[in-house]
Design an enzyme around this catalytic site. Structure first.
Site, PDB file in Angstrom:
ATOM      1  N   HIS A  83      51.093  52.107 -86.208  1.00 22.47           N
ATOM      2  CA  HIS A  83      50.261  50.930 -85.948  1.00 22.47           C
ATOM      3  C   HIS A  83      49.685  50.380 -87.238  1.00 22.47           C
ATOM      4  O   HIS A  83      49.763  51.001 -88.299  1.00 22.47           O
ATOM      5  CB  HIS A  83      49.115  51.243 -84.956  1.00 22.47           C
ATOM      6  CG  HIS A  83      48.113  52.243 -85.467  1.00 22.47           C
ATOM      7  ND1 HIS A  83      47.993  53.514 -84.961  1.00 22.47           N
ATOM      8  CD2 HIS A  83      47.170  52.145 -86.445  1.00 22.47           C
ATOM      9  CE1 HIS A  83      47.035  54.162 -85.586  1.00 22.47           C
ATOM     10  NE2 HIS A  83      46.515  53.354 -86.497  1.00 22.47           N
ATOM     11  N   ASN A 131      63.169  34.704 -89.491  1.00 23.71           N
ATOM     12  CA  ASN A 131      64.550  34.378 -89.830  1.00 23.71           C
ATOM     13  C   ASN A 131      65.119  33.469 -88.755  1.00 23.71           C
ATOM     14  O   ASN A 131      65.087  33.799 -87.559  1.00 23.71           O
ATOM     15  CB  ASN A 131      65.393  35.651 -89.938  1.00 23.71           C
ATOM     16  CG  ASN A 131      64.949  36.530 -91.082  1.00 23.71           C
ATOM     17  OD1 ASN A 131      65.285  36.298 -92.229  1.00 23.71           O
ATOM     18  ND2 ASN A 131      64.163  37.558 -90.765  1.00 23.71           N
ATOM     19  N   HIS A 147      49.959  43.508 -99.907  1.00 30.29           N
ATOM     20  CA  HIS A 147      50.271  43.029 -98.559  1.00 30.29           C
ATOM     21  C   HIS A 147      51.322  43.903 -97.904  1.00 30.29           C
ATOM     22  O   HIS A 147      52.008  44.677 -98.564  1.00 30.29           O
ATOM     23  CB  HIS A 147      50.714  41.553 -98.555  1.00 30.29           C
ATOM     24  CG  HIS A 147      51.804  41.233 -99.522  1.00 30.29           C
ATOM     25  ND1 HIS A 147      51.586  40.595-100.720  1.00 30.29           N
ATOM     26  CD2 HIS A 147      53.138  41.449 -99.475  1.00 30.29           C
ATOM     27  CE1 HIS A 147      52.718  40.432-101.368  1.00 30.29           C
ATOM     28  NE2 HIS A 147      53.678  40.939-100.635  1.00 30.29           N
ATOM     29  N   ARG A 164      58.788  41.369 -89.893  1.00 34.22           N
ATOM     30  CA  ARG A 164      59.483  40.215 -89.329  1.00 34.22           C
ATOM     31  C   ARG A 164      59.019  39.937 -87.901  1.00 34.22           C
ATOM     32  O   ARG A 164      58.743  40.873 -87.143  1.00 34.22           O
ATOM     33  CB  ARG A 164      60.997  40.455 -89.368  1.00 34.22           C
ATOM     34  CG  ARG A 164      61.497  40.795 -90.769  1.00 34.22           C
ATOM     35  CD  ARG A 164      62.958  41.229 -90.779  1.00 34.22           C
ATOM     36  NE  ARG A 164      63.384  41.567 -92.134  1.00 34.22           N
ATOM     37  CZ  ARG A 164      63.436  42.805 -92.609  1.00 34.22           C
ATOM     38  NH1 ARG A 164      63.109  43.834 -91.843  1.00 34.22           N
ATOM     39  NH2 ARG A 164      63.813  43.029 -93.848  1.00 34.22           N
ATOM     40  N   GLU A 222      52.146  39.633 -94.549  1.00 42.12           N
ATOM     41  CA  GLU A 222      53.196  38.635 -94.783  1.00 42.12           C
ATOM     42  C   GLU A 222      54.164  38.692 -93.609  1.00 42.12           C
ATOM     43  O   GLU A 222      54.860  39.691 -93.408  1.00 42.12           O
ATOM     44  CB  GLU A 222      53.947  38.890 -96.091  1.00 42.12           C
ATOM     45  CG  GLU A 222      55.055  37.866 -96.326  1.00 42.12           C
ATOM     46  CD  GLU A 222      55.873  38.118 -97.590  1.00 42.12           C
ATOM     47  OE1 GLU A 222      56.954  37.496 -97.709  1.00 42.12           O
ATOM     48  OE2 GLU A 222      55.449  38.935 -98.429  1.00 42.12           O
ATOM     49  N   GLU A 246      45.515  49.074 -84.001  1.00 43.91           N
ATOM     50  CA  GLU A 246      44.304  49.804 -83.654  1.00 43.91           C
ATOM     51  C   GLU A 246      43.113  48.932 -84.015  1.00 43.91           C
ATOM     52  O   GLU A 246      42.966  48.520 -85.167  1.00 43.91           O
ATOM     53  CB  GLU A 246      44.236  51.125 -84.426  1.00 43.91           C
ATOM     54  CG  GLU A 246      42.962  51.920 -84.173  1.00 43.91           C
ATOM     55  CD  GLU A 246      42.797  53.075 -85.135  1.00 43.91           C
ATOM     56  OE1 GLU A 246      43.351  54.164 -84.855  1.00 43.91           O
ATOM     57  OE2 GLU A 246      42.115  52.893 -86.172  1.00 43.91           O
TER      58      GLU A 246
END
Length: 386
Positions: free
Chosen positions: A196, A182, A127, A131, A178, A244
């Site tokens: 990208h 926060n 993965h 954030r 993922e 993309e």
């Protein structure tokens, strides 16, 4: 006692150090000086020295382990104490009996044996971590515009963060995203180093129209690529991450690639081939645009996620921002993997070993440009999903 490793910072509260679960940790002062963390990190842990509640300690350790994977951003002087005042290099070596045997790492690897190991190791991209400022909004955007599925979501209020995993199939066999939120942080500097993320889909025009309707931004409208029959478009999500979108009738791995910018393409190719055991799948040089790119990965590009590296002539340093975190890669042995990375000029930012509480073995490394990757033990990763 290591509290977290995020970017280039580790932090601890020495006044409330656990005295029975102890391990060696890398000094934050040994990391590349050219990289900086946007803020300092400090945390307050409250423990009663006479307390013996095993369940409570176990729950804390699990939360701590999840936080350690680099999913949370440093909080700026939460208690007004700088991380450099809490953790000093001389105080980093402590007992290790309860966290696994760090000495399991082999010190006998030669370059030849390291190359052989990297090539036979069962590696795959697990993965990518970054954030976002509004987790629920981003989940809604990805599921509605890109057709992703929400695979799992967790909230850790004690550590003031939440995260979610999204993708096009189960984590056991597919590359996923993922997302980390926060608490209280609604905006990040995306920088210009992450070019990208690439997604393959059966109807690019439909996705672009949904992006427009759901608050995203269209950078380039759908068009045929270089006169071919392949339709491609570029869009931004609500946080500013670029995607993309390319049109493919069917593909086993729709979340196709990540493109990162590097300062020396040949150096990066050599590193990822030798240290990471990736295959060089393609290379394009476009001198008329002063630009070149390569594709590397574990297996054929049409059936596996890949890493793309971009080089702009004469540009050696990029702004990595504070949004993008890392790629996670599976391995059969984090100890051998760490040794191989060291042999080929990579930097180990977290020595290999099990995380407290969940015992998943990981090692964290930086490539020559400072991009972070986490290698995760394959067996432990499957156990964690169970």
């Amino acid at each position: 006692f290591l509290l977290s490793f995020v970017g280039d910072q580790a932090s601890a509260d020495c006044n409330t150090m656990l005295t029975r679960i102890m391990m060696p940790v890398p000094s934050p002062f040994s990391l590349p000086k050219r990289r900086s963390c946007p803020s300092q990190c400090s945390f307050k842990l409250s423990f009663d020295d006479n307390r013996s509640n095993d369940t409570s300690c176990s729950n804390f350790s699990r939360r701590l382990a999840l936080f350690q994977l680099g999913t949370a951003i440093p909080q700026s002087q939460v208690l007004g104490v700088k991380a450099s005042e809490l953790l000093r290099p001389a105080e980093s070596t402590i007992e290790r009996n309860n966290v696994g045997n760090v000495a399991a790492m082999s010190s006998n690897l030669t370059e030849d044996s390291a190359l052989q190991w990297a090539n036979k190791d069962k590696r795959r991209m697990l993965h990518v971590v970054y954030r976002v400022g509004d987790l629920d909004k981003t989940i809604k955007f990805y599921t509605e515009c890109f057709g992703m599925k929400l695979l799992r979501k967790r909230d850790i209020p004690e550590e003031r963060y939440s995260n979610a995993f999204l993708g096009y199939g189960p984590e056991e066999s597919h590359f996923t995203v993922e997302l980390t939120y926060n608490y209280g942080v609604d905006k990040y500097n995306i920088g210009n180093g992450v070019r990208h993320f690439g997604i393959r889909m059966d109807n690019v025009e439909k996705a672009v129209n949904l992006v427009k309707a759901k608050g995203g931004k269209v950078i380039k409208e759908p068009a045929l690529l270089n006169g071919s029959s392949k339709v491609i478009a570029y869009v931004e999500d609500p946080d500013g991450y670029k995607f993309e979108l390319s049109e493919e009738a069917t593909t086993p791995e729709p979340l196709h690639h990540i493109m990162l910018c590097v300062g020396n393409l040949n150096r990066s190719i050599n590193f990822y081939k030798k240290a990471f055991g990736m295959d060089l799948l393609s290379k394009q040089d476009k001198p008329e645009f002063k630009y070149a790119e390569v594709t590397l990965g574990y297996g054929a590009e049409d059936t596996n996620p890949v890493l793309k590296l971009a080089y702009n002539y004469g540009v050696s340093v990029y702004d990595k921002g504070d949004g993008y975190a890392q790629i996670a890669i599976g391995t059969d042995d984090v100890y051998k993997t760490a040794e191989a990375i060291k042999l080929f000029d990579g930097m180990i930012a977290r020595e290999p070993g099990p995380l407290p509480g969940i015992n998943t073995k990981i090692t964290v490394c930086l490539d020559p440009d400072g991009w972070k990757s986490v290698f995760v033990d394959n067996v432990d990763f499957l156990k964690e999903l169970e």
